[in-house]
Scaffold this active site. Structure first.
Site, PDB file in Angstrom:
ATOM      1  N   ARG A  83       0.841  -1.205   0.000  1.00 42.55           N
ATOM      2  CA  ARG A  83       0.000   0.000   0.000  1.00 42.55           C
ATOM      3  C   ARG A  83       0.874   1.252   0.000  1.00 42.55           C
ATOM      4  O   ARG A  83       2.017   1.207   0.446  1.00 42.55           O
ATOM      5  CB  ARG A  83      -0.843   0.050   1.278  1.00 42.55           C
ATOM      6  CG  ARG A  83      -1.794  -1.093   1.425  1.00 42.55           C
ATOM      7  CD  ARG A  83      -2.885  -0.773   2.417  1.00 42.55           C
ATOM      8  NE  ARG A  83      -2.419  -0.588   3.774  1.00 42.55           N
ATOM      9  CZ  ARG A  83      -2.852   0.380   4.593  1.00 42.55           C
ATOM     10  NH1 ARG A  83      -3.753   1.241   4.186  1.00 42.55           N
ATOM     11  NH2 ARG A  83      -2.390   0.464   5.829  1.00 42.55           N
ATOM     12  N   TYR A 125       6.819   9.556  16.688  1.00 43.16           N
ATOM     13  CA  TYR A 125       7.168   9.339  15.272  1.00 43.16           C
ATOM     14  C   TYR A 125       8.486  10.050  14.921  1.00 43.16           C
ATOM     15  O   TYR A 125       9.360   9.475  14.262  1.00 43.16           O
ATOM     16  CB  TYR A 125       6.015   9.871  14.420  1.00 43.16           C
ATOM     17  CG  TYR A 125       6.092   9.589  12.944  1.00 43.16           C
ATOM     18  CD1 TYR A 125       5.568   8.413  12.407  1.00 43.16           C
ATOM     19  CD2 TYR A 125       6.651  10.518  12.064  1.00 43.16           C
ATOM     20  CE1 TYR A 125       5.619   8.175  11.029  1.00 43.16           C
ATOM     21  CE2 TYR A 125       6.697  10.284  10.699  1.00 43.16           C
ATOM     22  CZ  TYR A 125       6.176   9.115  10.184  1.00 43.16           C
ATOM     23  OH  TYR A 125       6.210   8.876   8.827  1.00 43.16           O
ATOM     24  N   GLN A 136       4.107  14.827  17.394  1.00 40.87           N
ATOM     25  CA  GLN A 136       4.719  13.575  16.923  1.00 40.87           C
ATOM     26  C   GLN A 136       6.023  13.253  17.656  1.00 40.87           C
ATOM     27  O   GLN A 136       6.992  12.827  17.024  1.00 40.87           O
ATOM     28  CB  GLN A 136       5.029  13.664  15.428  1.00 40.87           C
ATOM     29  CG  GLN A 136       3.818  13.480  14.513  1.00 40.87           C
ATOM     30  CD  GLN A 136       4.238  13.092  13.107  1.00 40.87           C
ATOM     31  OE1 GLN A 136       5.124  13.698  12.534  1.00 40.87           O
ATOM     32  NE2 GLN A 136       3.609  12.073  12.542  1.00 40.87           N
ATOM     33  N   GLY A 186       8.888  13.906   2.438  1.00 39.43           N
ATOM     34  CA  GLY A 186       8.038  14.932   3.020  1.00 39.43           C
ATOM     35  C   GLY A 186       6.606  14.418   3.049  1.00 39.43           C
ATOM     36  O   GLY A 186       6.375  13.218   3.230  1.00 39.43           O
TER      37      GLY A 186
HETATM   38  N1  CAA Z   1       2.577  24.414  15.828  1.00 42.41           N
HETATM   39  C1  CAA Z   1       2.132  25.115  16.889  1.00 42.41           C
HETATM   40  N2  CAA Z   1       0.929  24.912  17.438  1.00 42.41           N
HETATM   41  C2  CAA Z   1       0.158  23.972  16.912  1.00 42.41           C
HETATM   42  C3  CAA Z   1       0.550  23.199  15.800  1.00 42.41           C
HETATM   43  C4  CAA Z   1       1.823  23.463  15.261  1.00 42.41           C
HETATM   44  N3  CAA Z   1       2.281  22.794  14.207  1.00 42.41           N
HETATM   45  N4  CAA Z   1      -0.425  22.321  15.498  1.00 42.41           N
HETATM   46  C5  CAA Z   1      -1.426  22.528  16.392  1.00 42.41           C
HETATM   47  N5  CAA Z   1      -1.070  23.536  17.237  1.00 42.41           N
HETATM   48  C6  CAA Z   1      -1.845  24.093  18.311  1.00 42.41           C
HETATM   49  C7  CAA Z   1      -3.241  24.457  17.859  1.00 42.41           C
HETATM   50  O1  CAA Z   1      -3.237  25.735  17.237  1.00 42.41           O
HETATM   51  C8  CAA Z   1      -4.001  24.453  19.161  1.00 42.41           C
HETATM   52  O2  CAA Z   1      -3.745  25.622  19.875  1.00 42.41           O
HETATM   53  P1  CAA Z   1      -4.913  26.333  20.717  1.00 42.41           P
HETATM   54  O3  CAA Z   1      -5.391  25.280  21.683  1.00 42.41           O
HETATM   55  O4  CAA Z   1      -4.215  27.479  21.361  1.00 42.41           O
HETATM   56  O5  CAA Z   1      -5.945  26.710  19.690  1.00 42.41           O
HETATM   57  C9  CAA Z   1      -3.350  23.328  19.956  1.00 42.41           C
HETATM   58  O6  CAA Z   1      -2.069  23.122  19.318  1.00 42.41           O
HETATM   59  C10 CAA Z   1      -4.122  22.027  19.882  1.00 42.41           C
HETATM   60  O7  CAA Z   1      -4.307  21.695  18.497  1.00 42.41           O
HETATM   61  P2  CAA Z   1      -5.368  20.598  18.043  1.00 42.41           P
HETATM   62  O8  CAA Z   1      -6.757  21.122  18.272  1.00 42.41           O
HETATM   63  O9  CAA Z   1      -5.020  20.145  16.672  1.00 42.41           O
HETATM   64  O10 CAA Z   1      -5.073  19.477  19.157  1.00 42.41           O
HETATM   65  P3  CAA Z   1      -5.451  18.008  19.154  1.00 42.41           P
HETATM   66  O11 CAA Z   1      -5.010  17.466  20.475  1.00 42.41           O
HETATM   67  O12 CAA Z   1      -6.847  17.799  18.701  1.00 42.41           O
HETATM   68  O13 CAA Z   1      -4.505  17.397  17.965  1.00 42.41           O
HETATM   69  C11 CAA Z   1      -2.545  16.788  16.865  1.00 42.41           C
HETATM   70  C12 CAA Z   1      -3.125  17.550  18.061  1.00 42.41           C
HETATM   71  C13 CAA Z   1      -2.933  15.309  16.943  1.00 42.41           C
HETATM   72  C14 CAA Z   1      -1.049  16.917  16.976  1.00 42.41           C
HETATM   73  C15 CAA Z   1      -3.071  17.395  15.555  1.00 42.41           C
HETATM   74  O14 CAA Z   1      -2.759  18.768  15.524  1.00 42.41           O
HETATM   75  C16 CAA Z   1      -2.446  16.744  14.336  1.00 42.41           C
HETATM   76  O15 CAA Z   1      -2.850  15.676  13.906  1.00 42.41           O
HETATM   77  N6  CAA Z   1      -1.412  17.380  13.771  1.00 42.41           N
HETATM   78  C17 CAA Z   1      -0.719  16.837  12.573  1.00 42.41           C
HETATM   79  C18 CAA Z   1       0.513  16.124  12.967  1.00 42.41           C
HETATM   80  C19 CAA Z   1       1.197  15.729  11.690  1.00 42.41           C
HETATM   81  O16 CAA Z   1       1.639  16.524  10.894  1.00 42.41           O
HETATM   82  N7  CAA Z   1       1.334  14.434  11.487  1.00 42.41           N
HETATM   83  C20 CAA Z   1       1.954  13.939  10.283  1.00 42.41           C
HETATM   84  C21 CAA Z   1       1.304  12.654   9.873  1.00 42.41           C
HETATM   85  S1  CAA Z   1       1.840  12.124   8.274  1.00 42.41           S
HETATM   86  C22 CAA Z   1       3.382  11.595   8.522  1.00 42.41           C
HETATM   87  O17 CAA Z   1       3.877  11.551   9.618  1.00 42.41           O
HETATM   88  C23 CAA Z   1       4.135  11.146   7.309  1.00 42.41           C
HETATM   89  C24 CAA Z   1       5.443  11.803   7.222  1.00 42.41           C
HETATM   90  O18 CAA Z   1       6.469  11.170   7.461  1.00 42.41           O
HETATM   91  C25 CAA Z   1       5.529  13.207   6.782  1.00 42.41           C
END
Ligand code: CAA
Length: 240
Positions: A12, A147, A144, A178
């Site tokens: 996948r 991760y 993360q 990326g």
């Molecule tokens: N930088 C700074 N602040 C951030 C942020 C960031 N990048 N992302 C979120 N925040 C802040 C939000 O603004 C929020 O602030 P407030 O409470 O002041 O509004 C606070 O953090 C909480 O954010 P969420 O509502 O999103 O919190 P949550 O607990 O529901 O979720 C999370 C947190 C699970 C980390 C979610 O933000 C998320 O899924 N983020 C993406 C993480 C990501 O990029 N993962 C990559 C997956 S793909 C991969 O990993 C493949 C690869 O190799 C590239």
């Protein structure tokens, strides 16, 4: 007889594209998968590539799985450690299980698969190991710690094992993808993903086939002088 390659998580997403690219190069490919039987069957029907089910985080399962691939197809000369999972969450909310499972599968899988195959490659004096790291292992990513730590560990693992394999004709390299258009990235909440894509200079997500091209290069006969190297394929999002 063509060389045998095993791709973990090879049915996948990025793994599927890697399996196809190695097949196109003339290698005999085995695709490992962890759980999605339906997808694995459809993959074999479409490509003719044999699939093998085991958990790469389980050390004994990797030894047994690689023995089964060797029995079916021949000795393994090429390993692509691609299988990986996410269990995203901020540290304050992350359980020990979410930490441990990501370390066990993403980083432990590289150790387990290398242990199962490195000795044979050394005896035959030729091998290619490619580990799939991540931009988030290089730059970190909010939510993360598990991760990013595992992927960062993969980059260190790659450079250490490269030094051990060099005198035996075994190269060990890494790709740092990326954000690629896969199910894993599609699981990132849409508003978060929009902000991430806005920071990619190329202006889009990557394609799995664009990662597979890099893996194919590392796995080629001509790649013998490239070892301990990390190739970033990230649309310019992080220049490392
Ligand atoms: N930088 C700074 N602040 C951030 C942020 C960031 N990048 N992302 C979120 N925040 C802040 C939000 O603004 C929020 O602030 P407030 O409470 O002041 O509004 C606070 O953090 C909480 O954010 P969420 O509502 O999103 O919190 P949550 O607990 O529901 O979720 C999370 C947190 C699970 C980390 C979610 O933000 C998320 O899924 N983020 C993406 C993480 C990501 O990029 N993962 C990559 C997956 S793909 C991969 O990993 C493949 C690869 O190799 C590239």
């Amino acid at each position: 007889m063509s060389r045998v390659a095993i791709v973990t998580g090879g049915t996948r997403g990025i793994g599927e594209a890697i399996s196809l690219a190695l097949q196109e190069m003339g290698y005999t490919v085995a695709a490992n998968y962890g759980g999605n039987e339906e997808k694995a069957k459809a993959f074999t029907d479409k490509t003719g590539i044999a699939t093998f089910k085991w958990d790469v985080g389980d050390h004994q399962a990797c030894l047994d799985g690689c023995a089964a691939v060797t029995e079916a197809l021949g000795p393994i000369d090429i390993v692509v450690n691609n299988a990986g999972i996410t269990r995203d969450g901020v540290l304050a909310k992350m359980s020990f299980d979410d930490w441990n499972e990501v370390m066990r599968i993403n980083l432990g899988g590289c150790f387990n698969m290398s242990k199962a195959t490195f000795g044979g490659m050394r005896e035959r004096g030729w091998g290619r190991i490619v580990n799939i790291g991540s931009i988030n292992g290089q730059a970190g990513q909010y939510g993360q710690v598990n991760y990013a730590a595992a992927k960062s560990g993969i980059h260190g693992f790659t450079k250490a094992l490269a030094q051990e394999g060099a005198k035996s004709g075994i190269t060990v390299n890494a790709i740092a993808p990326g954000y690629i258009d896969t199910d894993m990235v599609a699981a990132v909440p849409a508003p978060v993903l929009e902000k991430i894509v806005a920071k990619i200079p190329v202006g889009r997500l990557g394609q799995a086939s664009e990662i597979a091209r890099g893996v194919a290069f590392f796995c080629s006969e001509e790649g013998g002088f490239v070892t301990g190297s990390t190739l970033s394929i990230n649309g310019g999002q992080h220049m490392y």
